[in-house]
Design an enzyme around this catalytic site. Structure first.
Site, PDB file in Angstrom:
ATOM      1  N   GLY A 144       0.614  -1.353   0.353  1.00 27.15           N
ATOM      2  CA  GLY A 144       0.110  -0.360  -0.017  1.00 27.15           C
ATOM      3  C   GLY A 144       0.205   0.661  -0.391  1.00 27.15           C
ATOM      4  N   LEU A 165       0.145   3.454  -2.229  1.00 30.00           N
ATOM      5  CA  LEU A 165       0.481   3.537  -3.491  1.00 30.00           C
ATOM      6  C   LEU A 165       0.507   4.716  -3.853  1.00 30.00           C
ATOM      7  CD1 LEU A 165      -1.742   1.260  -4.265  1.00 30.00           C
ATOM      8  CD2 LEU A 165      -0.332   0.466  -4.104  1.00 30.00           C
ATOM      9  N   HIS A 200       4.154   1.929  -7.906  1.00 30.83           N
ATOM     10  CA  HIS A 200       3.027   1.286  -7.993  1.00 30.83           C
ATOM     11  C   HIS A 200       2.276   0.514  -9.560  1.00 30.83           C
ATOM     12  CE1 HIS A 200       4.043   1.532  -3.681  1.00 30.83           C
ATOM     13  NE2 HIS A 200       4.441   0.504  -3.532  1.00 30.83           N
ATOM     14  N   GLY A 217       8.903  -4.550  -8.715  1.00 35.26           N
ATOM     15  CA  GLY A 217       9.756  -3.128  -9.040  1.00 35.26           C
ATOM     16  C   GLY A 217      10.784  -3.688  -9.146  1.00 35.26           C
ATOM     17  N   GLN A 265      15.967  -8.012  -3.690  1.00 33.67           N
ATOM     18  CA  GLN A 265      14.453  -8.797  -2.765  1.00 33.67           C
ATOM     19  C   GLN A 265      13.743  -9.238  -4.491  1.00 33.67           C
ATOM     20  OE1 GLN A 265      10.827  -7.564  -1.194  1.00 33.67           O
ATOM     21  NE2 GLN A 265       9.394  -6.321  -3.197  1.00 33.67           N
ATOM     22  N   SER A 299       9.175   6.031  -3.127  1.00 32.40           N
ATOM     23  CA  SER A 299       9.246   5.102  -2.549  1.00 32.40           C
ATOM     24  C   SER A 299       8.089   5.178  -1.013  1.00 32.40           C
ATOM     25  CB  SER A 299      10.469   4.742  -1.446  1.00 32.40           C
ATOM     26  OG  SER A 299       9.957   4.749  -0.257  1.00 32.40           O
TER      27      SER A 299
HETATM   28  O1  PAF Z   1       8.135  -4.764  -2.171  1.00 35.45           O
HETATM   29  C1  PAF Z   1       7.508  -4.546  -1.413  1.00 35.45           C
HETATM   30  O2  PAF Z   1       6.701  -4.549  -1.311  1.00 35.45           O
HETATM   31  C2  PAF Z   1       6.600  -6.380  -0.424  1.00 35.45           C
HETATM   32  O3  PAF Z   1       7.923  -6.430   0.151  1.00 35.45           O
HETATM   33  C3  PAF Z   1       5.806  -7.640  -0.509  1.00 35.45           C
HETATM   34  C4  PAF Z   1       6.890  -7.913  -2.290  1.00 35.45           C
HETATM   35  C5  PAF Z   1       4.609  -6.778  -1.237  1.00 35.45           C
HETATM   36  C6  PAF Z   1       5.860  -8.662   0.400  1.00 35.45           C
HETATM   37  O4  PAF Z   1       5.259  -7.824   1.160  1.00 35.45           O
END
Ligand code: PAF
Length: 289
Positions: free
Chosen positions: A40, A42, A46, A156, A162, A194
């Protein structure tokens, strides 16, 4: 399945895992399912993932869940921005087909005690500074993948480590979905978008574009600087500002995430940084080669 320009367009919203699972299974019978997991708060970054999903898939599902298991610092979890109404409006305007906003009980009906093994990939950078972070990300992402069973999931590039770890997770679990990494969206002055940017005060906001500027300049310096010198230069350039506290500047092999010693050590090389501005933690990265 209605498109946002159809008169009958509506975005389905559910809080229930069972409902989400059922609807995704029905939609997935004849349609490709694009999935955008988020926490969220956003922003345009996003929304660019949502847009890409809508271009590549028939039906786009977005989730909003601030996942407690990926926060090693309870204060950070508490102050993570939450802007539900604005998020719902943005996703509706963007034309997403479905929004999943589960509670903690829906995602973790029983505590998740799974421990994942990513070898050395989560021992560096974010994994080193935020112990347990990627285990928590793996817990929530596998849970969401299991509920939604997407054709393609979108992430992203700002969260470079990640994405590499989720790729590894999908391979380890032999999941058949595709993963797509979308370019970082930046503000007019280069700052990577961010959710945490909204926590910056005006003075801090004026300082932080230095992070991206340093990355862009580092890229220009690759041709005439060796790896260790460039890494030190990035570190010192950011650290020279008393308000910015750099946690790491690493130059890594993009596939293994391990630091390299020479430009020839990897085909794809990424520079990744994490910077603290008081209690707010920002990350960014750039491809050097
Ligand atoms: O990148 C993010 O916003 C979070 O790490 C994710 C992938 C939604 C997992 O909670």
């Amino acid at each position: 399945m209605y498109h946002k320009y159809d008169a009958n367009y509506t975005m389905i919203i559910t809080n229930s895992t069972e409902h989400m699972r059922e609807l995704a299974a029905i939609a997935g019978k004849h349609k490709t399912l694009g999935f955008v997991p988020t926490m969220g708060a956003l922003h345009q970054g996003h929304l660019s993932l949502v847009k890409t999903s809508m271009e590549q898939c028939d039906f786009t599902i977005v989730s909003i869940f601030v996942n407690p298991t990926q926060f090693n610092d309870p204060e950070d979890f508490k102050k993570y921005p939450r802007t539900r109404t604005a998020d719902i409006n943005l996703l509706h305007d963007a034309g997403a087909n479905m929004l999943f906003i589960p509670s903690e009980k829906e995602i973790y009906p029983i505590p998740d005690t799974r421990v994942f093994d990513f070898g050395n990939m989560d021992k560096v950078m974010e994994g080193r500074c935020r112990p347990g972070h990627f285990n928590g990300v793996a817990q929530v992402v596998t849970r969401l993948f299991n509920i939604i069973n997407p054709t393609v999931a979108f992430f992203g590039e700002k969260d470079f480590q990640q994405f590499a770890i989720i790729k590894q997770l999908v391979t380890q679990m032999e999941l058949s979905m595709q993963l797509v990494s979308c370019p970082t969206v930046r503000e007019y002055d280069g700052l990577a978008m961010s959710s945490r940017n909204s926590l910056l005060n005006d003075k801090q906001r004026a300082l932080v574009p230095l992070i991206a500027r340093t990355l862009f300049e580092a890229k220009d310096r690759v041709k005439y600087t060796d790896v260790s010198f460039l890494k030190t230069w990035v570190y010192n350039t950011i650290d020279a500002n008393p308000e910015l506290d750099i946690e790491y500047a690493e130059i890594v092999n993009a596939s293994t995430l391990q630091p390299i010693d020479a430009w020839g050590d990897a085909e794809h090389v990424q520079l990744c940084v994490a910077v603290r501005v008081n209690t707010i933690r920002l990350i960014d990265n750039i491809r050097l080669k």
